[in-house]
Design a protein around this motif. Sequence first.
Motif, PDB file in Angstrom:
ATOM      1  N   SER A   1     -23.477  -6.030  21.087  1.00  0.00           N
ATOM      2  CA  SER A   1     -23.585  -7.399  21.584  1.00  0.00           C
ATOM      3  C   SER A   1     -22.675  -8.318  20.786  1.00  0.00           C
ATOM      4  CB  SER A   1     -25.032  -7.895  21.476  1.00  0.00           C
ATOM      5  OG  SER A   1     -25.098  -9.293  21.622  1.00  0.00           O
ATOM      6  N   ASP A   2     -21.740  -8.979  21.464  1.00  0.00           N
ATOM      7  CA  ASP A   2     -20.878  -9.946  20.795  1.00  0.00           C
ATOM      8  C   ASP A   2     -21.700 -11.094  20.213  1.00  0.00           C
ATOM      9  OD1 ASP A   2     -18.176 -11.112  20.219  1.00  0.00           O
ATOM     10  OD2 ASP A   2     -18.941 -12.686  21.535  1.00  0.00           O
ATOM     11  N   LYS A   3     -22.727 -11.525  20.930  1.00  0.00           N
ATOM     12  CA  LYS A   3     -23.589 -12.606  20.436  1.00  0.00           C
ATOM     13  C   LYS A   3     -24.243 -12.212  19.127  1.00  0.00           C
ATOM     14  CE  LYS A   3     -27.895 -15.054  21.512  1.00  0.00           C
ATOM     15  NZ  LYS A   3     -29.045 -15.157  22.444  1.00  0.00           N
ATOM     16  N   VAL A   4     -24.767 -11.003  19.041  1.00  0.00           N
ATOM     17  CA  VAL A   4     -25.416 -10.550  17.815  1.00  0.00           C
ATOM     18  C   VAL A   4     -24.405 -10.460  16.677  1.00  0.00           C
ATOM     19  CG1 VAL A   4     -26.607  -8.613  16.704  1.00  0.00           C
ATOM     20  CG2 VAL A   4     -27.298  -9.379  18.986  1.00  0.00           C
ATOM     21  N   ASN A   5     -23.222  -9.919  16.943  1.00  0.00           N
ATOM     22  CA  ASN A   5     -22.195  -9.842  15.905  1.00  0.00           C
ATOM     23  C   ASN A   5     -21.877 -11.225  15.344  1.00  0.00           C
ATOM     24  OD1 ASN A   5     -21.707  -7.027  15.949  1.00  0.00           O
ATOM     25  ND2 ASN A   5     -20.384  -7.229  17.746  1.00  0.00           N
ATOM     26  N   ARG A   6     -21.681 -12.172  16.233  1.00  0.00           N
ATOM     27  CA  ARG A   6     -21.312 -13.525  15.807  1.00  0.00           C
ATOM     28  C   ARG A   6     -22.455 -14.198  15.059  1.00  0.00           C
ATOM     29  NH1 ARG A   6     -19.645 -15.691  21.526  1.00  0.00           N
ATOM     30  NH2 ARG A   6     -19.642 -17.706  20.459  1.00  0.00           N
ATOM     31  N   LEU A   7     -23.673 -14.068  15.579  1.00  0.00           N
ATOM     32  CA  LEU A   7     -24.806 -14.699  14.918  1.00  0.00           C
ATOM     33  C   LEU A   7     -25.105 -14.047  13.568  1.00  0.00           C
ATOM     34  CD1 LEU A   7     -27.313 -15.387  17.825  1.00  0.00           C
ATOM     35  CD2 LEU A   7     -26.316 -17.084  16.278  1.00  0.00           C
TER      36      LEU A   7
ATOM     37  N   GLY B   1     -13.685   4.868  16.044  1.00  0.00           N
ATOM     38  CA  GLY B   1     -14.867   5.248  16.779  1.00  0.00           C
ATOM     39  C   GLY B   1     -15.785   4.079  17.041  1.00  0.00           C
ATOM     40  N   PRO B   2     -16.908   4.307  17.706  1.00  0.00           N
ATOM     41  CA  PRO B   2     -17.852   3.248  18.029  1.00  0.00           C
ATOM     42  C   PRO B   2     -18.367   2.558  16.770  1.00  0.00           C
ATOM     43  CG  PRO B   2     -18.375   5.282  19.207  1.00  0.00           C
ATOM     44  CD  PRO B   2     -17.322   5.621  18.212  1.00  0.00           C
ATOM     45  N   GLY B   3     -18.593   1.259  16.882  1.00  0.00           N
ATOM     46  CA  GLY B   3     -19.192   0.507  15.789  1.00  0.00           C
ATOM     47  C   GLY B   3     -18.228  -0.035  14.774  1.00  0.00           C
ATOM     48  N   ALA B   4     -16.930   0.253  14.906  1.00  0.00           N
ATOM     49  CA  ALA B   4     -15.992  -0.227  13.904  1.00  0.00           C
ATOM     50  C   ALA B   4     -15.847  -1.739  13.922  1.00  0.00           C
ATOM     51  CB  ALA B   4     -14.622   0.419  14.128  1.00  0.00           C
ATOM     52  N   ALA B   5     -16.328  -2.404  14.972  1.00  0.00           N
ATOM     53  CA  ALA B   5     -16.265  -3.874  15.021  1.00  0.00           C
ATOM     54  C   ALA B   5     -17.018  -4.514  13.872  1.00  0.00           C
ATOM     55  CB  ALA B   5     -16.834  -4.371  16.352  1.00  0.00           C
ATOM     56  N   ALA B   6     -17.935  -3.781  13.262  1.00  0.00           N
ATOM     57  CA  ALA B   6     -18.712  -4.344  12.150  1.00  0.00           C
ATOM     58  C   ALA B   6     -17.820  -4.800  11.020  1.00  0.00           C
ATOM     59  CB  ALA B   6     -19.705  -3.313  11.647  1.00  0.00           C
ATOM     60  N   ASN B   7     -16.668  -4.162  10.866  1.00  0.00           N
ATOM     61  CA  ASN B   7     -15.808  -4.501   9.744  1.00  0.00           C
ATOM     62  C   ASN B   7     -14.913  -5.696  10.005  1.00  0.00           C
ATOM     63  OD1 ASN B   7     -16.820  -2.499   8.115  1.00  0.00           O
ATOM     64  ND2 ASN B   7     -15.473  -0.948   8.970  1.00  0.00           N
ATOM     65  N   ARG B   8     -14.982  -6.264  11.180  1.00  0.00           N
ATOM     66  CA  ARG B   8     -14.245  -7.506  11.433  1.00  0.00           C
ATOM     67  C   ARG B   8     -15.129  -8.677  11.016  1.00  0.00           C
ATOM     68  NH1 ARG B   8     -11.822  -8.333  17.055  1.00  0.00           N
ATOM     69  NH2 ARG B   8     -10.717  -9.913  15.873  1.00  0.00           N
TER      70      ARG B   8
ATOM     71  N   LYS C   1      -6.533 -19.174  17.176  1.00  0.00           N
ATOM     72  CA  LYS C   1      -6.665 -19.980  18.381  1.00  0.00           C
ATOM     73  C   LYS C   1      -8.102 -20.057  18.848  1.00  0.00           C
ATOM     74  CE  LYS C   1      -5.457 -16.004  21.292  1.00  0.00           C
ATOM     75  NZ  LYS C   1      -4.474 -15.478  22.240  1.00  0.00           N
ATOM     76  N   THR C   2      -8.378 -21.120  19.570  1.00  0.00           N
ATOM     77  CA  THR C   2      -9.720 -21.315  20.096  1.00  0.00           C
ATOM     78  C   THR C   2     -10.097 -20.132  20.982  1.00  0.00           C
ATOM     79  OG1 THR C   2      -9.389 -23.674  20.068  1.00  0.00           O
ATOM     80  CG2 THR C   2     -11.160 -22.854  21.460  1.00  0.00           C
ATOM     81  N   GLY C   3     -11.290 -19.640  20.773  1.00  0.00           N
ATOM     82  CA  GLY C   3     -11.767 -18.544  21.612  1.00  0.00           C
ATOM     83  C   GLY C   3     -11.709 -17.198  20.935  1.00  0.00           C
ATOM     84  N   VAL C   4     -10.967 -17.075  19.824  1.00  0.00           N
ATOM     85  CA  VAL C   4     -10.966 -15.826  19.081  1.00  0.00           C
ATOM     86  C   VAL C   4     -12.152 -15.832  18.130  1.00  0.00           C
ATOM     87  CG1 VAL C   4      -9.695 -14.405  17.428  1.00  0.00           C
ATOM     88  CG2 VAL C   4      -8.492 -15.559  19.286  1.00  0.00           C
ATOM     89  N   LYS C   5     -12.864 -14.737  18.050  1.00  0.00           N
ATOM     90  CA  LYS C   5     -14.105 -14.688  17.274  1.00  0.00           C
ATOM     91  C   LYS C   5     -13.869 -15.198  15.857  1.00  0.00           C
ATOM     92  CE  LYS C   5     -15.761 -10.574  19.708  1.00  0.00           C
ATOM     93  NZ  LYS C   5     -14.502 -10.244  20.366  1.00  0.00           N
ATOM     94  N   GLY C   6     -14.738 -16.114  15.428  1.00  0.00           N
ATOM     95  CA  GLY C   6     -14.696 -16.572  14.064  1.00  0.00           C
ATOM     96  C   GLY C   6     -13.704 -17.676  13.797  1.00  0.00           C
ATOM     97  N   TYR C   7     -12.794 -17.941  14.740  1.00  0.00           N
ATOM     98  CA  TYR C   7     -11.806 -18.989  14.534  1.00  0.00           C
ATOM     99  C   TYR C   7     -11.943 -20.039  15.613  1.00  0.00           C
ATOM    100  CZ  TYR C   7     -10.064 -15.471  11.476  1.00  0.00           C
ATOM    101  OH  TYR C   7      -9.990 -14.544  10.496  1.00  0.00           O
ATOM    102  N   ARG C   8     -13.080 -19.984  16.306  1.00  0.00           N
ATOM    103  CA  ARG C   8     -13.269 -20.926  17.398  1.00  0.00           C
ATOM    104  C   ARG C   8     -13.508 -22.299  16.831  1.00  0.00           C
ATOM    105  NH1 ARG C   8     -16.740 -17.028  17.410  1.00  0.00           N
ATOM    106  NH2 ARG C   8     -15.968 -16.153  19.347  1.00  0.00           N
ATOM    107  N   SER C   9     -13.040 -23.291  17.520  1.00  0.00           N
ATOM    108  CA  SER C   9     -13.258 -24.662  17.131  1.00  0.00           C
ATOM    109  C   SER C   9     -13.843 -25.383  18.315  1.00  0.00           C
ATOM    110  CB  SER C   9     -11.925 -25.317  16.744  1.00  0.00           C
ATOM    111  OG  SER C   9     -12.093 -26.713  16.665  1.00  0.00           O
ATOM    112  N   HIS C  10     -14.690 -26.338  18.037  1.00  0.00           N
ATOM    113  CA  HIS C  10     -15.290 -27.090  19.121  1.00  0.00           C
ATOM    114  C   HIS C  10     -14.504 -28.352  19.390  1.00  0.00           C
ATOM    115  CE1 HIS C  10     -18.269 -24.015  19.082  1.00  0.00           C
ATOM    116  NE2 HIS C  10     -18.274 -24.124  17.778  1.00  0.00           N
ATOM    117  N   TYR C  11     -13.464 -28.588  18.599  1.00  0.00           N
ATOM    118  CA  TYR C  11     -12.335 -29.437  18.937  1.00  0.00           C
ATOM    119  C   TYR C  11     -11.110 -28.549  18.749  1.00  0.00           C
ATOM    120  CZ  TYR C  11     -15.455 -33.431  18.387  1.00  0.00           C
ATOM    121  OH  TYR C  11     -16.480 -34.331  18.508  1.00  0.00           O
ATOM    122  N   THR C  12     -10.219 -28.504  19.706  1.00  0.00           N
ATOM    123  CA  THR C  12      -9.092 -27.581  19.612  1.00  0.00           C
ATOM    124  C   THR C  12      -8.224 -27.904  18.412  1.00  0.00           C
ATOM    125  OG1 THR C  12      -9.145 -27.532  22.009  1.00  0.00           O
ATOM    126  CG2 THR C  12      -7.258 -26.509  20.954  1.00  0.00           C
TER     127      THR C  12
END
Length: 812
Positions: A359-365, A40-47, A160-171
């Motif tokens: 908000s993806d930004k809020v989740n990440r921050l 259901g909605p909101g389950a992203a919190a557990n990632r 991989k670069t671009g996946v939430k939480g595993y992003r790198s600013h050098y690949t």
Amino acid sequence: MVTRRRFLQGMAAATAVGQLGSLSALAHGVQQAMEPASAGPGAAANRVLGYVDVFVGSGGHGHTYPGATRPFGMVQLSPDTNNAQWDGCSGYHQGDGSIMGFSHTHLSGTGASDMLDVLVMPAMGPVLLQPGDRDFDGVNYVSRFDAKKAGGEKPEKGYKTGVKGYRSHYTGEQAHPGYYRVKLTKHDILAELTATLRAGIHRYTFDKDGDAHLLVDFAHGYQDDPREPTRLSDVEMRLVGNDTLVGGRRVWQWASGRVIYFAMKLSRAPTSVTLYSDDKALPAGSTEVKGDNLKAALHFDHASKAPLLVKVGISGVDIDGAMRNLDGEIPGWDFDGVRAAAEAEWVAELSKIRMESSSDKVNRLFYSSLYHTMLAPTVFSDIDGRYRGMDKAVHTLPAGRHNYSTYSLWDTYRAAHPLYTLYQSDRVPDIVDGLVRLAVESPSGAPVWPLQGIETVCMIGYHSAVVVAEAQAKGFKGIDYAKGWPVFRRRAMQDDYFGLGYYRQLGYIPSDKEGEAVSKTLEYAYDDWAVASMADALGHAEEAAALRKRSQNYANVFDKTTQFSRPRDAAGQWIEPFDPIAIGHSSRWRDFTESNAWQATFLNQHDVYNYMALFGGEDAFEKKLDGLFNADPTLPDNAPPDIAGMVGQYAFGNEPGHHMPYLYAYSGSHYKAQARVRMLLDTMYLPEPDGLPGNEDCGQMSAWYIMSAMGLYSVDPVSTNYVFGSPIVDRAQIDVGGGRTLTIETKNNGEGRPYIQSVTWNGQPWTKSWISHAELVAGGTLSFTMGETPNKDFGKARADRPPSYGAPAPAA
């Protein structure tokens, strides 16, 4: 997405195998906790693990590091790109082009530095003993790291670069909580790092044929001046058998005189070892060396395709302690098992607040910030309970307790410690009783900024008093408040400490006698308030009354004519000329600590209503507060870089201003607090390396985000009350201890809807603009209904405004 039930099932599988159990079972448990599912909605919190970006703050002036550690871990195993200059405080900066190696201790987000102990660098070919410049000249032992591809192969699934939480600013550089990897391009070496509480394990894969070696640079550390070496003494290294290197040293940097020991084991014995003193090789067969500049090269003929594993334990007590920590926490060579255990522990700790946002930004921050609040304070005791105290003696803790270090108290008393009382309640007794213990053991008394058994005396005030008083007022057990009382009483009543003599005699500190006098006066006044609370709780009524009265000394540096807190001299005269943006009244003096008169004028946290009267009433106070945010943001040329994140003359990037937007609640214009807090949440933070408005400061900058995102802020932590702001989460469930859950939810929230329309607590209307700690930790649901236009009546009635100075808002 994952459901709560699915998440708990995954965590049960992860934790059932223990710290170093089966890789497949443990990794499967973590994977269950992170994988999407039909939910259901909101389950992203557990990632939670997937939302953390450990690179946030590693650029700009955030001063964070991206390496591997455990929650509040003693080891911080991370790459060093820079060991000098202000933006090298953590040993790492995202803008640097090369890596010097991987060391085992780092500071998170500080404005001063030390640490970077036991540097290890894998290499091939001839041994090079100098690190070289971080811009990389190709000759020294630093190496560039791959900025284009991850080691020539496809990144691991989920990394991989671009996946939430595993992003790198050098690949070619990838990291998440508990794990770091990078490709060193100079010799085509893949480096991977993970950690336990007191030990780290490295895995190096050599992708070229030829002779390889590990350089252990035990002279490496933070340098105040890049032209001068790290100041060291009592340095020793020795070989034990054919696969173990041990050593110890005393470091005379910021925490001047701290001692650190290490024990290092290798998964395969080197073919030979060369020890160096002052960069000169000792004779072949040497097994021990002493001096100030020591290094070791561990040689491996014909680098094997099988990875080389290196595990290192550290101790502040002795070499035997480092060895016990290593053997006790990493008995084998299961790198992936240690990594999976680290990930599982991070998932469990991060999941103590289960936040949902569209908000993806809020989740990440949110989860990147929550991660950063657990990088300090750090454990500083051995697996057997021994630790080195502030008296330099070795002590032993009772079973099950930990000693802590790295208390950035000038910063963290404001939001980080109040946050811990909500979601780390089981850890608070150790953290706070540790401060009491440090106070009793320290020759200098009440802790200010203790680091690895040394008082750095960094920053002003003695805000350990606030942290202890807050825990006492909130009813935390397992803390020996009575044992700490004589130390804090002595500091408040007797010590001649940085202007306190003048403060007691004159009621303020004169700016012609003591530097940073205005800020010191104001912060001592708040410490008086904290120590008065301690005295009350322990039955010392006379001292409590005297300190409570003295906590109003803020009035003695307030000029009613200019309506600014400003410097005055020993004769009681206001010092001229006066400029509210100036840092000092002359080139010789700084009158304020990382601030100016605009910012210092609103430092009052504990006696807001009496303070308003000095301005001529709440309307005049509110007008002046408006002026803070609307003033010309120009700063003088000599302003320190810590004064950052400017909104008018309000400096959000520095901690003394963190409570100031919430002061509108006391003037009855809570809607202005809501608007200002939402603006700061939206504009001051980004999930990027240069995403923080100032130094992270051991979790305080991130703690402000966490608390404010949930709609709460502790203007006066000792009061135990939280003022509402403008929550941005859709829903947050906080494990507040004792099996109780606090749920915070918002309705009709979103962009452009910062204003509270109404609040309910456990389904009943709540008209106050604040709530107490006792109510929140009893468990329940706090619900905010939000809107795009202000409800100016919310929190306006005097009965609904926050109490201050231990009393409700006064009648009109």
